[in-house]
Design a protein around this motif. Structure first.
Motif: not given
Length: 272
Positions: A32-35, A178-183
């Motif tokens: 999964v990407a988390l730049p 929100a997407t990165s914090l959820s990850l």
């Protein structure tokens, strides 16, 4: 017992992060990407980049510090301007080489470390491809972000080259949407089911700074193992609190082989 891959969290900037995720998934590893770095084009840099294209033929070498340096530089190429045959392009790693090839450069025009080099960095580029050439009086351009390491520029100047540095983009930290914090929450809850892929010390520091700024501790983020693509990055990760750090090469197949051997190590040594 069948092997279960941890989800590899790719922290490279886009578009490289998505490309790496596709590559890893194709090899059977969930990713999964988390730049943790964001590349921002800057209007203020455009005139200088466009002007550099007009004088490319005067340069013996143009060195690109990253794939994004190549992408941003070629995005500002004046209409009809082509890469001169007498100018070398240089890259420290296979990702930048691929970016240059995608822009139409022939392999013979690109100087880079051997694909089986132990490290992909400026020192290896110098030792393997540049050190034995005569740089006296030669013009060299290094395309990078707003700042960066000056080792290669200093080394080339000591060898007699005239070196200019060209900023083609700016690097900033992630937006923490929100997407990165959820990850991050999923990694925190299940660190053994995840692993970090770090390709930049700056990215490591961005994540460490976010962790330090939170009102509650996030030990799980530091407990997930980290794969670092250079010893300097591994050293940064350890200094920032990661204890399970593995030095790997930036090659997907070799990276996964190292990760699997590392994950299976304790299992292989435990009693049956």
């Amino acid at each position: 017992m069948s092997f279960t891959w941890p989800t590899l969290v790719v922290t490279r900037p886009q578009p490289q992060a998505d490309a790496w995720v596709e590559r890893l998934v194709a090899l059977g590893c969930p990713a999964v990407a988390l730049p943790l770095l964001v590349i921002e084009p800057q209007a203020a840099f455009v005139p200088a980049v466009s002007q550099a294209w007009l004088s490319l033929a005067e340069h013996r070498l143009v060195m690109f510090v990253s794939p994004n340096a190549a992408l941003q530089f070629f995005a500002q190429a004046p209409s009809g301007q082509r890469w001169p045959m007498t100018t070398w392009a240089a890259a420290t790693g296979p990702g930048t080489v691929a970016a240059l090839r995608e822009q139409g450069l022939d392999a013979a025009q690109i100087l880079s470390p051997s694909p089986d080099a132990d490290q992909f960095d400026a020192e290896t580029l110098w030792q393997q491809r540049l050190a034995d050439r005569d740089w006296r009086g030669q013009k060299v351009l290094i395309v990078r972000g707003e700042d960066g390491r000056d080792w290669l520029a200093s080394t080339l100047r000591e060898a007699g080259a005239q070196v200019d540095l060209l900023a083609a983009y700016r690097r900033v930290g992630p937006a923490w949407d929100a997407t990165s914090l959820s990850l991050l929450s999923r990694i925190e809850a299940a660190p053994a089911q995840h692993a970090w892929q770090f390709s930049s010390s700056e990215a490591v520091r961005h994540l460490a700074a976010w962790i330090a700024a939170q009102p509650m501790p996030h030990p799980g983020l530091l407990q997930a193992p980290a794969l670092a693509t250079h010893p300097r990055i591994a050293e940064t990760a350890r200094a920032c609190g990661w204890t399970r750090v593995l030095d790997v090469t930036p090659d997907a197949s070799q990276m996964l082989a190292c990760l699997r051997a590392w994950v299976e190590g304790p299992r292989a040594s435990s009693p049956a």
